[in-house]
Design a protein around this motif. Structure first.
Motif, PDB file in Angstrom:
ATOM      1  N   HIS A 194       0.829  -1.204   0.000  1.00  0.00           N
ATOM      2  CA  HIS A 194       0.000   0.000   0.000  1.00  0.00           C
ATOM      3  C   HIS A 194       0.868   1.259   0.000  1.00  0.00           C
ATOM      4  CE1 HIS A 194      -3.205   2.821   0.920  1.00  0.00           C
ATOM      5  NE2 HIS A 194      -2.520   3.229   1.986  1.00  0.00           N
ATOM      6  N   VAL A 195       1.876   1.312   0.880  1.00  0.00           N
ATOM      7  CA  VAL A 195       2.754   2.473   0.955  1.00  0.00           C
ATOM      8  C   VAL A 195       3.508   2.652  -0.354  1.00  0.00           C
ATOM      9  CG1 VAL A 195       4.642   3.565   2.205  1.00  0.00           C
ATOM     10  CG2 VAL A 195       2.987   2.166   3.454  1.00  0.00           C
ATOM     11  N   LYS A 196       3.960   1.548  -0.928  1.00  0.00           N
ATOM     12  CA  LYS A 196       4.696   1.620  -2.194  1.00  0.00           C
ATOM     13  C   LYS A 196       3.841   2.226  -3.289  1.00  0.00           C
ATOM     14  CE  LYS A 196       4.411  -1.525  -5.013  1.00  0.00           C
ATOM     15  NZ  LYS A 196       4.313  -2.829  -5.687  1.00  0.00           N
ATOM     16  N   ASN A 197       2.571   1.803  -3.364  1.00  0.00           N
ATOM     17  CA  ASN A 197       1.682   2.320  -4.402  1.00  0.00           C
ATOM     18  C   ASN A 197       1.450   3.817  -4.252  1.00  0.00           C
ATOM     19  OD1 ASN A 197       1.423  -0.178  -5.625  1.00  0.00           O
ATOM     20  ND2 ASN A 197      -0.397  -0.742  -4.416  1.00  0.00           N
ATOM     21  N   VAL A 198       1.372   4.280  -3.018  1.00  0.00           N
ATOM     22  CA  VAL A 198       1.205   5.713  -2.778  1.00  0.00           C
ATOM     23  C   VAL A 198       2.417   6.479  -3.306  1.00  0.00           C
ATOM     24  CG1 VAL A 198       1.061   7.490  -0.990  1.00  0.00           C
ATOM     25  CG2 VAL A 198      -0.329   5.403  -0.794  1.00  0.00           C
ATOM     26  N   ILE A 199       3.613   5.937  -3.063  1.00  0.00           N
ATOM     27  CA  ILE A 199       4.840   6.614  -3.521  1.00  0.00           C
ATOM     28  C   ILE A 199       4.943   6.572  -5.036  1.00  0.00           C
ATOM     29  CG2 ILE A 199       7.360   6.628  -3.377  1.00  0.00           C
ATOM     30  CD1 ILE A 199       7.143   5.306  -0.647  1.00  0.00           C
ATOM     31  N   LEU A 200       4.567   5.457  -5.646  1.00  0.00           N
ATOM     32  CA  LEU A 200       4.671   5.327  -7.103  1.00  0.00           C
ATOM     33  C   LEU A 200       3.853   6.392  -7.826  1.00  0.00           C
ATOM     34  CD1 LEU A 200       4.619   1.445  -7.652  1.00  0.00           C
ATOM     35  CD2 LEU A 200       6.546   3.013  -8.020  1.00  0.00           C
ATOM     36  N   GLN A 201       2.730   6.783  -7.231  1.00  0.00           N
ATOM     37  CA  GLN A 201       1.890   7.812  -7.849  1.00  0.00           C
ATOM     38  C   GLN A 201       2.601   9.159  -7.896  1.00  0.00           C
ATOM     39  OE1 GLN A 201      -1.800   7.844  -5.707  1.00  0.00           O
ATOM     40  NE2 GLN A 201      -2.340   5.733  -6.274  1.00  0.00           N
ATOM     41  N   GLN A 202       3.601   9.347  -7.031  1.00  0.00           N
ATOM     42  CA  GLN A 202       4.328  10.609  -6.989  1.00  0.00           C
ATOM     43  C   GLN A 202       5.562  10.614  -7.890  1.00  0.00           C
ATOM     44  OE1 GLN A 202       5.083  11.816  -2.890  1.00  0.00           O
ATOM     45  NE2 GLN A 202       3.337  10.602  -2.172  1.00  0.00           N
ATOM     46  N   LEU A 203       5.879   9.466  -8.496  1.00  0.00           N
ATOM     47  CA  LEU A 203       7.068   9.355  -9.333  1.00  0.00           C
ATOM     48  C   LEU A 203       6.709   9.422 -10.808  1.00  0.00           C
ATOM     49  CD1 LEU A 203       9.007   6.464  -7.517  1.00  0.00           C
ATOM     50  CD2 LEU A 203       9.382   8.934  -7.290  1.00  0.00           C
ATOM     51  N   SER A 204       7.644   9.852 -11.591  1.00  0.00           N
ATOM     52  CA  SER A 204       7.456   9.867 -13.035  1.00  0.00           C
ATOM     53  C   SER A 204       7.555   8.438 -13.563  1.00  0.00           C
ATOM     54  CB  SER A 204       8.531  10.738 -13.695  1.00  0.00           C
ATOM     55  OG  SER A 204       9.813  10.174 -13.485  1.00  0.00           O
ATOM     56  N   PRO A 205       6.969   8.157 -14.722  1.00  0.00           N
ATOM     57  CA  PRO A 205       7.042   6.796 -15.288  1.00  0.00           C
ATOM     58  C   PRO A 205       8.460   6.256 -15.384  1.00  0.00           C
ATOM     59  CG  PRO A 205       5.411   8.080 -16.472  1.00  0.00           C
ATOM     60  CD  PRO A 205       6.069   9.035 -15.523  1.00  0.00           C
ATOM     61  N   PRO A 206       9.448   7.031 -15.888  1.00  0.00           N
ATOM     62  CA  PRO A 206      10.821   6.486 -15.922  1.00  0.00           C
ATOM     63  C   PRO A 206      11.363   6.131 -14.535  1.00  0.00           C
ATOM     64  CG  PRO A 206      10.650   8.425 -17.329  1.00  0.00           C
ATOM     65  CD  PRO A 206       9.391   8.374 -16.516  1.00  0.00           C
ATOM     66  N   SER A 207      11.033   6.942 -13.520  1.00  0.00           N
ATOM     67  CA  SER A 207      11.504   6.669 -12.162  1.00  0.00           C
ATOM     68  C   SER A 207      10.849   5.413 -11.600  1.00  0.00           C
ATOM     69  CB  SER A 207      11.211   7.863 -11.248  1.00  0.00           C
ATOM     70  OG  SER A 207      11.939   8.997 -11.656  1.00  0.00           O
ATOM     71  N   ARG A 208       9.568   5.234 -11.895  1.00  0.00           N
ATOM     72  CA  ARG A 208       8.875   4.015 -11.457  1.00  0.00           C
ATOM     73  C   ARG A 208       9.546   2.786 -12.060  1.00  0.00           C
ATOM     74  NH1 ARG A 208       2.772   5.743 -13.101  1.00  0.00           N
ATOM     75  NH2 ARG A 208       2.720   7.768 -12.013  1.00  0.00           N
ATOM     76  N   GLU A 209       9.771   2.843 -13.369  1.00  0.00           N
ATOM     77  CA  GLU A 209      10.378   1.703 -14.051  1.00  0.00           C
ATOM     78  C   GLU A 209      11.768   1.417 -13.508  1.00  0.00           C
ATOM     79  OE1 GLU A 209      11.556   0.261 -18.595  1.00  0.00           O
ATOM     80  OE2 GLU A 209      10.434   2.138 -18.266  1.00  0.00           O
ATOM     81  N   ARG A 210      12.527   2.476 -13.252  1.00  0.00           N
ATOM     82  CA  ARG A 210      13.873   2.324 -12.713  1.00  0.00           C
ATOM     83  C   ARG A 210      13.844   1.680 -11.330  1.00  0.00           C
ATOM     84  NH1 ARG A 210      19.027   1.077 -13.059  1.00  0.00           N
ATOM     85  NH2 ARG A 210      20.380   2.265 -11.661  1.00  0.00           N
ATOM     86  N   ALA A 211      12.955   2.114 -10.464  1.00  0.00           N
ATOM     87  CA  ALA A 211      12.866   1.574  -9.101  1.00  0.00           C
ATOM     88  C   ALA A 211      12.505   0.092  -9.119  1.00  0.00           C
ATOM     89  CB  ALA A 211      11.841   2.361  -8.295  1.00  0.00           C
ATOM     90  N   LEU A 212      11.539  -0.274  -9.971  1.00  0.00           N
ATOM     91  CA  LEU A 212      11.128  -1.677 -10.038  1.00  0.00           C
ATOM     92  C   LEU A 212      12.201  -2.547 -10.667  1.00  0.00           C
ATOM     93  CD1 LEU A 212       7.373  -1.190 -11.014  1.00  0.00           C
ATOM     94  CD2 LEU A 212       8.341  -1.700  -8.757  1.00  0.00           C
ATOM     95  N   THR A 213      12.956  -1.996 -11.608  1.00  0.00           N
ATOM     96  CA  THR A 213      14.074  -2.739 -12.191  1.00  0.00           C
ATOM     97  C   THR A 213      15.152  -3.014 -11.151  1.00  0.00           C
ATOM     98  OG1 THR A 213      13.683  -1.760 -14.372  1.00  0.00           O
ATOM     99  CG2 THR A 213      15.865  -2.717 -13.979  1.00  0.00           C
TER     100      THR A 213
END
Length: 349
Positions: free
Chosen positions: A318-337
């Protein structure tokens, strides 16, 4: 046997000497009589060398006879918990030792095959029956390593009394894993025998066995089988953590954070929490992720929260999803990679 985590509310020279004499190279112009008078009160060089001969050297053959005279039953008890390399080294001491240690060397072969059958290694199929048979053959030859593994198989089969009997044999021969498993067995018995449990856990802990150190710390923390002693508990948690035991790392962090057993120290708490997280402790990953989030380090927070979520910490998702909404798509992809490529640091569990 599942582990519990944080409680709920040389004296002489080795060199030998040779009995040679040293001639005195007198010069032609020296007076032989004066030279003799100057040295007549001193013993000859050969006598001096004999007097200062190393006792260890002069009795070398006696030492070899002492090694060979060691009874085989005593020798096998001393070497009962030796690994194969140590057995091979000890077998080089003398022929008597080589012959006396043969059963233990054979036990290592059975131990190896037992592990292959238990885990399906070396091209063989998993067979707990064959694994147990191999371990028991190794145990019959005196190896405490095989005794412990046979005890584990018995325990997993539900034949706990037979498992405990093997743990006890290994423990009495000084095997720290056997001592630890015996202590945990006493804790899980019905009813528990907490005094015996703490006795064996302490012996294994003093021997440096980190799992026992962690279990002993839990007993001291909760007052099981002994008086509650938070400072001693924290000390054993720390020893286990330094030895690489992940659950102990997490508990050391909590001790520093809450000021229980240690003086409160948030820097040390954060250090040990991150170490536990980097070694794969899912609760530590969750809590370290929350710390990073509170500090505004969103990318790193997502990585640790994603790892915690994959490990079963649902609140982390849940906390992760909240943070992902605040990140840009490239940053999201980078974090998950980064989370996909993450590997836990090696540990002793």
């Amino acid at each position: 046997m599942n582990d519990r985590t944080w409680p709920h509310r040389s004296e002489t020279s080795h060199f030998s000497t040779l009995p040679f004499t040293i001639k005195n190279p007198t010069r032609k112009h020296q007076n032989p009589t004066k030279n003799h008078e100057k040295h007549e009160n001193y013993p000859s060089t050969a006598i001096c060398l004999r007097q200062f001969r190393s006792p260890a050297t002069s009795r070398r053959s006696d030492h070899h006879r002492d090694f060979a005279a060691l009874p085989n039953d005593v020798l096998t008890k001393i070497a009962a918990n030796f690994s194969l390399p140590n057995l091979q080294t000890a077998s080089l001491v003398c022929k008597a030792w080589r012959d006396g240690l043969r059963p233990l060397r054979e036990a290592m072969l059975f131990l190896r095959w037992g592990k292959r059958f238990k885990h399906g290694r070396g091209g063989v199929k998993v067979s707990m029956e064959k694994a147990l048979d191999s371990f028991l053959k190794g145990a019959a030859r005196g190896s405490t390593l095989a005794m412990v593994d046979a005890g584990l198989v018995y325990w997993e089969m539900g034949r706990k009394e037979e498992g405990v009997a093997l743990y006890r044999r290994a423990a009495e021969l000084g095997d720290p894993a056997g001592q630890c498993n015996l202590g945990i067995s006493y804790l899980q018995a019905e009813p528990p025998n907490v005094k015996e449990a703490v006795k064996w856990l302490y012996q294994a802990s003093v021997g440096g066995y980190v799992r026992a150190q962690y279990q002993l710390a839990l007993c001291l923390h909760r007052g099981i089988g002994t008086d509650q002693n938070l400072s001693e508990a924290a000390r054993w948690y720390l020893r286990a953590a330094v030895g690489g035991y992940v659950r102990a790392m997490y508990n050391v962090s909590l001790c520093y954070s809450l000021g229980k057993g240690f003086i409160q120290n948030h820097r040390q708490s954060r250090k040990w929490m991150k170490l536990a997280a980097d070694h794969g402790h899912r609760k530590a990953q969750f809590e370290h992720g929350l710390t990073l989030f509170s500090e505004g380090q969103m990318m790193k927070a997502v990585v640790y929260l994603e790892l915690a979520g994959r490990g079963g910490e649902t609140a982390a998702v849940h906390v992760k999803n909240v943070i992902l909404q605040q990140l840009s798509p490239p940053s999201r992809e980078r974090a998950l990679t980064l989370a996909d490529n993450w590997r836990a640091l090696p540990s002793t569990r």
